[in-house]
Design a protein around this motif. Structure first.
Motif, PDB file in Angstrom:
ATOM      1  N   ARG A 299      19.658  -3.506  21.925  1.00 18.27           N
ATOM      2  CA  ARG A 299      20.814  -2.539  21.317  1.00 18.27           C
ATOM      3  C   ARG A 299      21.150  -3.477  20.072  1.00 18.27           C
ATOM      4  NH1 ARG A 299      24.911   0.671  24.495  1.00 18.27           N
ATOM      5  NH2 ARG A 299      25.725  -1.573  24.983  1.00 18.27           N
ATOM      6  N   VAL A 300      21.329  -2.894  19.057  1.00 20.23           N
ATOM      7  CA  VAL A 300      22.186  -3.179  17.698  1.00 20.23           C
ATOM      8  C   VAL A 300      23.424  -2.464  17.715  1.00 20.23           C
ATOM      9  CG1 VAL A 300      21.990  -3.563  15.432  1.00 20.23           C
ATOM     10  CG2 VAL A 300      20.031  -3.879  16.744  1.00 20.23           C
ATOM     11  N   ILE A 301      24.526  -3.203  18.065  1.00 20.20           N
ATOM     12  CA  ILE A 301      25.725  -2.501  17.902  1.00 20.20           C
ATOM     13  C   ILE A 301      26.343  -2.624  16.705  1.00 20.20           C
ATOM     14  CG2 ILE A 301      28.034  -2.329  19.012  1.00 20.20           C
ATOM     15  CD1 ILE A 301      25.557  -2.277  20.958  1.00 20.20           C
ATOM     16  N   VAL A 302      26.979  -1.331  15.930  1.00 22.71           N
ATOM     17  CA  VAL A 302      27.420  -1.255  14.574  1.00 22.71           C
ATOM     18  C   VAL A 302      28.876  -0.794  14.738  1.00 22.71           C
ATOM     19  CG1 VAL A 302      25.197  -0.903  13.729  1.00 22.71           C
ATOM     20  CG2 VAL A 302      26.529   0.784  14.121  1.00 22.71           C
ATOM     21  N   GLY A 303      29.553  -1.104  13.452  1.00 20.62           N
ATOM     22  CA  GLY A 303      30.965  -0.404  13.626  1.00 20.62           C
ATOM     23  C   GLY A 303      31.412  -0.746  12.201  1.00 20.62           C
ATOM     24  N   PRO A 304      32.705  -0.273  12.252  1.00 22.08           N
ATOM     25  CA  PRO A 304      33.283  -0.417  10.675  1.00 22.08           C
ATOM     26  C   PRO A 304      33.688  -1.936  10.494  1.00 22.08           C
ATOM     27  CG  PRO A 304      34.843   0.287  12.256  1.00 22.08           C
ATOM     28  CD  PRO A 304      33.552   0.439  13.038  1.00 22.08           C
ATOM     29  N   ARG A 305      34.003  -2.557   9.221  1.00 23.41           N
ATOM     30  CA  ARG A 305      34.239  -3.994   8.817  1.00 23.41           C
ATOM     31  C   ARG A 305      35.379  -4.446   9.806  1.00 23.41           C
ATOM     32  NH1 ARG A 305      37.361  -7.200   5.713  1.00 23.41           N
ATOM     33  NH2 ARG A 305      36.207  -8.829   4.992  1.00 23.41           N
ATOM     34  N   GLN A 306      36.443  -3.656   9.836  1.00 24.37           N
ATOM     35  CA  GLN A 306      37.356  -4.394  10.627  1.00 24.37           C
ATOM     36  C   GLN A 306      37.156  -4.613  12.295  1.00 24.37           C
ATOM     37  OE1 GLN A 306      37.621  -1.146   9.423  1.00 24.37           O
ATOM     38  NE2 GLN A 306      38.446   0.322  10.893  1.00 24.37           N
ATOM     39  N   ALA A 307      36.138  -3.981  12.639  1.00 28.62           N
ATOM     40  CA  ALA A 307      35.322  -4.597  14.014  1.00 28.62           C
ATOM     41  C   ALA A 307      34.764  -5.909  14.152  1.00 28.62           C
ATOM     42  CB  ALA A 307      34.368  -3.590  14.409  1.00 28.62           C
ATOM     43  N   LEU A 308      34.625  -6.348  12.898  1.00 32.22           N
ATOM     44  CA  LEU A 308      34.071  -7.935  12.832  1.00 32.22           C
ATOM     45  C   LEU A 308      35.243  -8.794  12.970  1.00 32.22           C
ATOM     46  CD1 LEU A 308      31.565  -7.561   9.858  1.00 32.22           C
ATOM     47  CD2 LEU A 308      30.865  -8.026  12.101  1.00 32.22           C
ATOM     48  N   ALA A 309      36.531  -8.496  12.961  1.00 32.17           N
ATOM     49  CA  ALA A 309      37.520  -9.619  12.771  1.00 32.17           C
ATOM     50  C   ALA A 309      37.368 -10.243  14.259  1.00 32.17           C
ATOM     51  CB  ALA A 309      38.850  -8.850  12.565  1.00 32.17           C
ATOM     52  N   VAL A 310      37.657 -11.380  14.285  1.00 28.97           N
ATOM     53  CA  VAL A 310      37.835 -12.382  15.392  1.00 28.97           C
ATOM     54  C   VAL A 310      38.887 -13.142  15.143  1.00 28.97           C
ATOM     55  CG1 VAL A 310      35.275 -12.196  16.066  1.00 28.97           C
ATOM     56  CG2 VAL A 310      36.073 -14.119  14.824  1.00 28.97           C
ATOM     57  N   ASP A 311      39.631 -13.360  16.351  1.00 26.39           N
ATOM     58  CA  ASP A 311      40.793 -14.424  16.378  1.00 26.39           C
ATOM     59  C   ASP A 311      40.147 -15.897  16.831  1.00 26.39           C
ATOM     60  OD1 ASP A 311      42.713 -12.565  15.788  1.00 26.39           O
ATOM     61  OD2 ASP A 311      43.005 -11.806  17.804  1.00 26.39           O
TER      62      ASP A 311
END
Length: 374
Positions: free
Chosen positions: A283-295
């Motif tokens: 599966r390729v999981i997609v979402g809005p840009r803010q979901a790319l944020a990592v701490d």
């Protein structure tokens, strides 16, 4: 212009007579100029070229290295300079340690950096062995980085020309290797290097720089992976973070974390990005840009050139990214502010100003708490 470059750029002492310098010659203008500088220093100079992949398939390809025409160019430059030149066939080792690894990483849903694997394996490891067998006092390359003598030994620093800096790709250089290496071009802008090549009448003076990955024609990564691992074309679902199936894909090899274009899931209210890849379910999981944020990101197989624990550092998590403020906490690199597009398989390289402190491989990431709260 070449007279402004002094023999002590090789840091072997004021008198290089009786010394031997081995130069890694790829057939490009950079390594050719290094060979020229070495030859003019007074030291015995030997050029070495590693044939890394099938020269027949690369002979007409512009922007390649270590094959075909490039080997012939390296030999012609060596002849012009009057230095010895040797070619060693390392195609099988390069295929196993770099190309096969590249394909396997894509299948595993990771984003590989073959240039680092090549430097830390085939190029530096094998070139070091060959240089030492030839009795060389140092190994010189055309990389744009600087070697600076520090209080505790040789240090790796960024190139003087930020646009040419290659320190990100050399983070895995060990302290032992750094003591033996020389980077004469680290303090020069590229036009200066080409001017030296023209002044000396080298046939590579106007040769284009290598582009992208040497064994990937036209930047088509997927075709290379598909040829090596046919199973990489297994399709699957493109799934939104909320669980909705938005479409189908023709293989995860066509996607990387942070990718926006080419998803073919139009009609969405907001732009979507690849958030992660799940090889277990294809599966390729997609979402809005803010979901790319990592701490934070967990770092493995690190190579340290200085102590980084408990101190503020600047971290570069992609080759084209700007360094960002962070701190190492055990195996975790913790960012001062959420960072975007941090992909497993890429490298994280650490700096204090221009000083390269080391780096390692991004194994996994920790989603931003701000995103979790949202």
């Amino acid at each position: 212009m070449i007279d402004t470059i002094y023999p002590n750029d090789f840091q072997l002492g004021p008198d290089l007579a009786g010394k031997r310098i081995v130069v890694a010659m790829s057939g490009g203008v950079d390594s050719s100029v290094v060979a020229a500088l070495a030859a003019r220093s007074g030291a015995e100079t030997v050029g070495i070229t590693l044939q890394l992949y099938d020269h027949g398939s690369a002979v007409k390809r512009a922007g390649a290295c270590c094959a075909g025409q490039d080997i012939r160019d390296a030999r012609a430059v060596a002849d012009k300079l009057g230095i010895a030149h040797y070619v060693f066939d390392h195609e099988s080792r390069f295929r196993e340690s770099v190309i096969d690894h590249f394909a396997d990483e894509y299948i595993a849903g990771r984003t590989p950096i073959p240039c680092v694997r090549c430097n830390m394996g085939v190029k530096f490891t094998d070139l070091f062995r060959l240089a030492r067998e030839l009795g060389a006092d140092c190994l010189a390359t055309g990389h744009y980085v600087r070697r600076v003598e520090g209080a505790h030994g040789a240090e790796l620093h960024r190139a003087a020309d930020p646009a040419r800096d290659q320190s990100y790709f050399l983070f895995a250089t060990t302290q032992e290797q750094l003591e033996y290496l020389r980077f004469p071009l680290g303090g020069m802008p590229k036009p200066h290097v080409r001017a030296i090549a023209q002044e000396l009448g080298l046939i590579v003076a106007l040769k284009p720089d290598s582009q992208d990955i040497c064994f990937v024609p036209d930047g088509d990564y997927a075709s290379v992976v598909r040829k090596i691992r046919p199973e990489a074309e297994t399709g699957g679902d493109i799934v939104h973070l909320d669980g909705r199936v938005l479409g189908q894909h023709k293989g995860m090899i066509h996607y990387t974390v942070g990718q926006r274009k080419g998803l073919e899931v139009g009609g969405q209210p907001v732009p979507l990005y690849v958030i992660r890849l799940d090889p277990a379910t294809q599966r390729v999981i997609v979402g809005p840009r803010q979901a790319l944020a990592v701490d934070a990101a967990r770092i493995t197989d690190a190579n340290w050139l200085a102590d980084v624990q408990g101190r503020k550092i600047m971290a570069k998590v992609r080759s084209m990214a700007k360094p960002i403020a962070a701190q190492m906490d055990g195996d975790w690199l913790r960012f001062d502010a959420p960072e975007y597009g941090v992909a497993p398989g890429q490298a994280a390289v650490f700096y204090d100003g221009d000083h390269v402190l080391g780096g390692g491989w991004i194994e996994e990431t920790m989603a931003s708490m701000d995103m979790c709260a949202a």
